[in-house]
Scaffold this motif. Structure first.
Motif, PDB file in Angstrom:
ATOM      1  N   GLU A  38      -6.144 -11.124   4.618  1.00 40.87           N
ATOM      2  CA  GLU A  38      -5.642 -11.026   3.267  1.00 40.87           C
ATOM      3  C   GLU A  38      -6.767 -10.828   2.342  1.00 40.87           C
ATOM      4  O   GLU A  38      -6.285 -10.049   1.305  1.00 40.87           O
ATOM      5  N   GLU A  83      -7.493  -6.990   2.494  1.00 42.41           N
ATOM      6  CA  GLU A  83      -6.347  -6.303   1.352  1.00 42.41           C
ATOM      7  C   GLU A  83      -6.697  -6.403   0.020  1.00 42.41           C
ATOM      8  O   GLU A  83      -6.630  -5.361  -0.454  1.00 42.41           O
ATOM      9  N   GLN A 111      -0.669  -6.965  10.098  1.00 47.98           N
ATOM     10  CA  GLN A 111      -1.340  -6.700   8.890  1.00 47.98           C
ATOM     11  C   GLN A 111      -2.793  -6.333   9.371  1.00 47.98           C
ATOM     12  O   GLN A 111      -3.521  -5.187   8.966  1.00 47.98           O
ATOM     13  N   LEU A 152      -4.884  -2.773   8.923  1.00 54.61           N
ATOM     14  CA  LEU A 152      -6.044  -2.719   8.046  1.00 54.61           C
ATOM     15  C   LEU A 152      -7.299  -2.043   8.963  1.00 54.61           C
ATOM     16  O   LEU A 152      -8.118  -1.337   8.423  1.00 54.61           O
ATOM     17  N   ARG A 189      -6.888   1.411   8.409  1.00 60.95           N
ATOM     18  CA  ARG A 189      -7.340   1.867   7.063  1.00 60.95           C
ATOM     19  C   ARG A 189      -8.834   1.829   6.750  1.00 60.95           C
ATOM     20  O   ARG A 189      -9.317   2.615   5.915  1.00 60.95           O
ATOM     21  N   HIS A 241       4.607  -1.492   3.050  1.00 58.52           N
ATOM     22  CA  HIS A 241       3.446  -2.013   2.300  1.00 58.52           C
ATOM     23  C   HIS A 241       2.001  -1.481   2.421  1.00 58.52           C
ATOM     24  O   HIS A 241       1.326  -1.054   1.615  1.00 58.52           O
ATOM     25  N   GLN A 242       1.832  -1.061   3.646  1.00 55.44           N
ATOM     26  CA  GLN A 242       0.458  -0.287   3.913  1.00 55.44           C
ATOM     27  C   GLN A 242       0.551   1.174   3.219  1.00 55.44           C
ATOM     28  O   GLN A 242      -0.500   1.574   2.776  1.00 55.44           O
ATOM     29  N   GLY A 283      -0.282   0.472  -0.354  1.00 54.10           N
ATOM     30  CA  GLY A 283      -1.733  -0.055  -0.630  1.00 54.10           C
ATOM     31  C   GLY A 283      -2.545   1.291  -0.271  1.00 54.10           C
ATOM     32  O   GLY A 283      -3.651   1.334  -0.889  1.00 54.10           O
ATOM     33  N   VAL A 295      -1.246  -9.300  -1.751  1.00 52.46           N
ATOM     34  CA  VAL A 295      -2.036  -9.195  -0.739  1.00 52.46           C
ATOM     35  C   VAL A 295      -1.823 -10.138   0.215  1.00 52.46           C
ATOM     36  O   VAL A 295      -1.804  -9.868   1.265  1.00 52.46           O
TER      37      VAL A 295
END
Length: 485
Positions: A127, A130, A163, A167, A170, A382-383, A386, A456
């Motif tokens: 989190e 994020e 998640q 990440l 990312r 969601h990703q 972001g 987040v």
């Protein structure tokens, strides 16, 4: 001891003299060369087996060769574990002028940002990363060389694990680097699948390292018809010098046990998520440092590898729901040697059957498999929001990397196109010529305050009231408890 010649002599000296190490443990000798070779690695070893050092010795060795800056992100599932790990890493890094920082929701911006700017390793949660991606501090993540996931079994088959997997991709997209990915766990039933989850889009060689040394465990099975648990603890404290950790699967049962122990003149501190952070830390330190405090009762808050010193015996007030949970909690005992004592209370025939099932799996050397999601379409949306916000646009190369995250493996091309069109329609994304960019509606959900927090923290916990005594928080309580009283 046999030393890999690639290790810095100063690093060897630190562990030889400061930590009084005469040799590496087997798990460390097996792990260090693979990390130095640059391989992705899943390390499976019990609590207090030395797996953190097995990973960090070669990572620190590499940090000594790299330019200054944040080079390693270290994910942990709990704030308490983050606090504990960052303190331990700080002791390893400080002699070399390196810094370990922590970043989680209990810290203010002024407490975490300045030290994160100086750090080589940042210990944090999914989190928090994020949130970093969506802030002006995303450059912190732009030169990472290592991604480490501690207690990976606590993430893997949950939404947080999905998640985290995305990440990692990312981070790769932002930095343009293929980070070395390392995960640690005490209990894994299907390591090959977990390694696939960890690897994602990485093109590095990937290996599994397992600790073959198993501690001998003596298991004593009891019923409350034989002895009341609090009286059993009293007897152990009188007849042995054991340090004892009692596990309950509910906060209410833990509190009840502590109350019954107090009635026998025994003070047993209670450690669970509703107890304030300050009190939990005090309990941990007192248990570790004070030989007079020889027993505490806890829920899952002490299941993972927080350092509370040597434990001789673990008592289970109830039968665990899984073999993995049993191993994780039982593994807290026996740090000083190869033997550890386990006491288990059986309440009824069903709990006996559950225990027999666990013991049967242990005799076969098996643990329940963990099944991470491989088709998480809402998270992909969601990703995408972001990623577009951080990058400004979505390139075909970026999308190809993101799609290799394990949670998106089974998302078909047609589904992906429908998702993107929906996000464009809702103005979270927008089309500009042949590119896809961040949409106008995104600013409303990632700007600041509650909206950003909701974005987040995909999977927030329930609301609780703070309970204070003489101006100091002693814990938290759910509103349902108050409304029912």
């Amino acid at each position: 001891m046999v030393i890999d010649p690639r290790l810095n002599q100063k690093l060897i000296d630190l562990f030889s003299y400061r930590y009084r190490w005469q040799s590496f443990r087997e798990i460390q000798s097996k792990t260090i060369p693979s990390v130095l070779d640059g391989k992705n690695l899943l390390l499976i070893a019990g609590t207090a087996s030395g797996k953190t050092e097995a990973v960090m010795i070669p990572v620190i060795n590499r940090l000594l060769e790299l330019p200054a800056g944040l080079k390693c992100i270290y994910f942990a599932p709990l704030k308490s574990l983050i606090n504990d790990v960052s303190s331990r890493l700080e002791l390893m890094l400080r002699p070399f002028g390196l810094v370990a920082a922590k970043w989680h929701g209990d810290l203010t911006r002024s407490e975490k940002l300045p030290i994160a700017r100086e750090a080589s390793i940042l210990v944090t949660t999914p989190e928090s990363v994020e949130g970093i991606f969506l802030s002006e501090n995303s450059d912190l993540l732009s030169s990472l060389e290592f991604i480490i996931v501690d207690e990976v079994h606590a993430f893997i088959d949950s939404p947080r694990g999905a998640q985290l997997a995305s990440l990692m991709e990312r981070i790769k997209i932002l930095s343009g680097l293929d980070q070395q990915r390392i995960a640690m766990s005490a209990t894994v039933g299907n390591p090959e699948l977990l390694l696939e989850w960890l690897r994602g889009s990485s093109r590095r060689d990937s290996v599994i390292v397992t600790d073959e040394n198993r501690r001998e465990k003596t298991i004593e099975v009891l019923t409350e018809g034989e002895v009341v648990p609090s009286e059993y603890l009293s007897k152990l404290l009188e007849e042995t010098d054991d340090k004892i950790l009692v596990f309950s699967y509910s906060r209410a049962r833990a509190e009840e046990f502590a109350a019954r122990a107090r009635a026998l003149g025994i003070e047993v501190p209670v450690h669970h998520s509703s107890v304030s952070k300050t009190l939990r830390v005090e309990i941990e330190e007192e248990f570790k440092q004070d030989n007079k405090l020889r027993a505490i009762v806890a829920t899952s808050t002490l299941e993972m590898g927080i350092d509370i010193g040597d434990i001789d015996r673990v008592i289970f007030l109830e039968i665990p729901p899984s073999t993995a949970s049993f191993l994780q909690r039982a593994g807290r005992a026996g740090r000083k040697g190869n033997k550890s004592s386990i006491s288990v209370f059986v309440e009824d025939p069903q709990s006996l059957y559950n225990l027999l099932g666990i013991l049967g799996m242990l005799s076969e050397g098996s643990v329940e498999p963990l099944l991470p999601s491989d088709h998480h379409l809402p998270l992909l949306g969601h990703q995408l929001i972001g990623l577009a916000r951080t990058r400004g646009f979505l390139s075909a190369v970026d999308l190809a990397i993101l799609k290799e995250a394990f949670p998106f493996k089974k998302v078909e091309t047609e589904e992906f196109e429908i998702l993107v069109n929906h996000l464009v329609k809702e103005a979270f994304l927008a089309r500009r010529d042949l590119s896809i960019i961040s949409g106008a509606a995104t600013a409303e959900i990632v700007g600041s305050g509650k909206e950003k927090m909701d974005f987040v923290v995909l999977f927030p916990g329930g609301f609780e009231y703070s309970v204070q005594l003489n101006g100091h928080e002693i814990g938290k309580i759910h509103p349902a408890v108050l409304s029912s009283s």
